[in-house]
Scaffold this motif. Structure first.
Motif, PDB file in Angstrom:
ATOM      1  N   GLU A 100      50.219  35.272  39.521  1.00 32.91           N
ATOM      2  CA  GLU A 100      49.827  36.683  39.599  1.00 32.91           C
ATOM      3  C   GLU A 100      49.068  36.966  40.886  1.00 32.91           C
ATOM      4  O   GLU A 100      49.337  37.971  41.577  1.00 32.91           O
ATOM      5  N   LEU A 101      48.116  36.099  41.243  1.00 31.95           N
ATOM      6  CA  LEU A 101      47.372  36.292  42.482  1.00 31.95           C
ATOM      7  C   LEU A 101      48.278  36.141  43.704  1.00 31.95           C
ATOM      8  O   LEU A 101      48.154  36.915  44.678  1.00 31.95           O
ATOM      9  N   THR A 102      49.178  35.176  43.652  1.00 30.07           N
ATOM     10  CA  THR A 102      50.094  34.974  44.780  1.00 30.07           C
ATOM     11  C   THR A 102      50.960  36.200  45.002  1.00 30.07           C
ATOM     12  O   THR A 102      51.132  36.659  46.147  1.00 30.07           O
TER      13      THR A 102
ATOM     14  N   HIS B 284      52.077  41.020  48.673  1.00 30.93           N
ATOM     15  CA  HIS B 284      52.817  42.279  48.675  1.00 30.93           C
ATOM     16  C   HIS B 284      51.976  43.417  49.251  1.00 30.93           C
ATOM     17  O   HIS B 284      52.099  44.575  48.849  1.00 30.93           O
ATOM     18  N   GLY B 285      51.104  43.076  50.155  1.00 26.01           N
ATOM     19  CA  GLY B 285      50.358  44.083  50.878  1.00 26.01           C
ATOM     20  C   GLY B 285      49.349  44.817  50.020  1.00 26.01           C
ATOM     21  O   GLY B 285      48.937  44.371  48.951  1.00 26.01           O
ATOM     22  N   ALA B 286      48.964  45.998  50.536  1.00 21.27           N
ATOM     23  CA  ALA B 286      47.930  46.790  49.869  1.00 21.27           C
ATOM     24  C   ALA B 286      48.374  47.251  48.491  1.00 21.27           C
ATOM     25  O   ALA B 286      47.567  47.327  47.560  1.00 21.27           O
ATOM     26  N   SER B 287      49.667  47.567  48.345  1.00 21.08           N
ATOM     27  CA  SER B 287      50.141  48.035  47.035  1.00 21.08           C
ATOM     28  C   SER B 287      50.037  46.938  45.983  1.00 21.08           C
ATOM     29  O   SER B 287      49.675  47.201  44.825  1.00 21.08           O
ATOM     30  N   GLY B 288      50.322  45.703  46.374  1.00 15.54           N
ATOM     31  CA  GLY B 288      50.196  44.596  45.424  1.00 15.54           C
ATOM     32  C   GLY B 288      48.757  44.361  45.018  1.00 15.54           C
ATOM     33  O   GLY B 288      48.461  44.147  43.832  1.00 15.54           O
ATOM     34  N   ARG B 289      47.849  44.412  46.004  1.00 21.65           N
ATOM     35  CA  ARG B 289      46.436  44.219  45.680  1.00 21.65           C
ATOM     36  C   ARG B 289      45.912  45.349  44.811  1.00 21.65           C
ATOM     37  O   ARG B 289      45.143  45.123  43.876  1.00 21.65           O
ATOM     38  N   GLN B 290      46.351  46.579  45.120  1.00 22.16           N
ATOM     39  CA  GLN B 290      45.909  47.711  44.318  1.00 22.16           C
ATOM     40  C   GLN B 290      46.417  47.613  42.885  1.00 22.16           C
ATOM     41  O   GLN B 290      45.698  47.930  41.930  1.00 22.16           O
ATOM     42  N   MET B 291      47.642  47.154  42.731  1.00 25.97           N
ATOM     43  CA  MET B 291      48.197  46.999  41.382  1.00 25.97           C
ATOM     44  C   MET B 291      47.407  45.949  40.590  1.00 25.97           C
ATOM     45  O   MET B 291      47.138  46.124  39.397  1.00 25.97           O
ATOM     46  N   PHE B 292      47.022  44.860  41.266  1.00 31.42           N
ATOM     47  CA  PHE B 292      46.237  43.829  40.595  1.00 31.42           C
ATOM     48  C   PHE B 292      44.867  44.362  40.198  1.00 31.42           C
ATOM     49  O   PHE B 292      44.419  44.180  39.060  1.00 31.42           O
TER      50      PHE B 292
END
Length: 334
Positions: free
Chosen positions: A101-103, A108-116
């Motif tokens: 999940e962290l990987t 996936h950029g800012a969108s991936g971090r924001q989703m997490f």
């Protein structure tokens, strides 16, 4: 003349196995009554601490305390292996799930971090705390696994109980009246059982008189790494079929099949009750697998998930049945 307090103590001592009572009941009753005035014994009762101590002793005696009959020694060995295998399975699944999940989130950029991060923010204080604990506490399965194999029994117990706590929240949440729709009760119940039965088995069977925990083969680190590779590989290779049960179910199938093959090579060198311990774990995983799969049976477009889930169900059922047969034969032979 027997007093009422003595009768009550003897009633509580019936929790102990008959063989233990034959040897020590009179001594224990005398010890409990030693400093209590006889005139007060008809108005007294065993204390809660004494009852709890006798109950804990009864559990230890039935789970392989020194001097216990052979059937209790076999039962204790089986419960200890069940707990160890279940803790390993959930430790590998929890660690791999969070690493993946962290990987994914941070590649996936800012969108991936924001989703997490959105899984922990933008909600009420209670939901935020629950989300953080639900994400972090299952990592304690790994702490429990390594603590147990290094004979750190108290940290192992506390870690296992802490890791199992998040499974209670879906069952308790409808009682809080927060307005959220209820989940799938049979899946939530099976998930709670899959966590709490091993945690309680670890606390009960790995008591202070039990032998140190050990793996049938391999070092703790290598076995844990192998479990992570198997569970993580199943998520990466078949992402369309991966739900919350996919990784631990795959880990159990591969591990149980490997144990059966290893047993064939070793002959009768395995510990008594090992097959039945794995069969009990397989039954728990199978129940969780069926409960997680059932809501998808009539959902359009869920063909990959259903196909993978049904294949896992068949494999789990066959392996659990085979382990039960092997375990029954082992007990009959011994």
């Amino acid at each position: 003349m027997t007093t009422l307090l003595e009768t009550r103590y003897r009633a509580v001592l019936r929790l102990l196995p008959a063989s233990y009572r034959r040897e020590r009941e009179e001594e224990m009753v005398e010890t409990y009554l030693w400093d209590i005035d006889r005139d007060l014994q008809d108005q007294s009762r065993p204390t809660l601490g004494e009852v709890a101590s006798i109950a804990a002793l009864a559990v230890r005696c039935r789970l392989g305390a020194p001097g216990s009959p052979r059937r209790y020694a076999v039962l204790g060995a089986a419960v200890r292996l069940f707990a160890l295998a279940a803790v390993l399975l959930q430790a590998a699944s929890a660690v791999v799930d969070r690493i993946l999940e962290l990987t994914w989130s941070f590649t996936h950029g800012a969108s991936g971090r924001q989703m997490f991060l959105s899984g922990f923010t933008g909600r009420g204080a209670t939901d935020t705390v629950v989300a953080v604990l639900t994400w972090t506490l299952p990592l304690l399965w790994a702490v429990a696994y390594f603590a147990l194999l290094h004979d750190r029994r108290r940290p192992a117990r506390y870690s296992a109980l802490g890791a199992a706590l998040p499974t209670l929240w879906p069952l308790v949440r409808p009682l809080t009246g927060d307005g959220m729709p209820p989940g799938v009760p049979w899946y939530e119940t099976s998930a709670a059982l899959l966590a709490w039965l091993p945690a309680l088995a670890l606390c009960a069977a790995h008591h202070r008189d039990a032998p140190p925990a050990r793996l049938p083969a391999g070092s703790p680190g290598l076995v844990f790494l192998a479990g992570c590779v198997v569970t993580g590989g199943s998520l990466v290779l078949v992402p369309g079929a991966a739900d919350f049960v996919w990784a631990p179910a795959t880990g159990f199938v591969v591990g149980a099949l490997g144990w059966l093959l290893w047993r064939v090579r070793r002959g009768d060198g395995t510990s008594p009750g090992a097959a039945l311990a794995l069969a009990a774990l397989g039954l728990l995983v199978l129940a969780a697998r069926v409960a997680a799969l059932y809501p998808w049976l009539h959902v359009p477009g869920a063909g990959v998930l259903l196909g993978g889930g049904l294949g896992q169900t068949a494999a789990l059922a066959l392996l659990t049945a085979a382990l039960a047969v092997v375990g029954g034969r082992d007990l009959a032979r011994r």
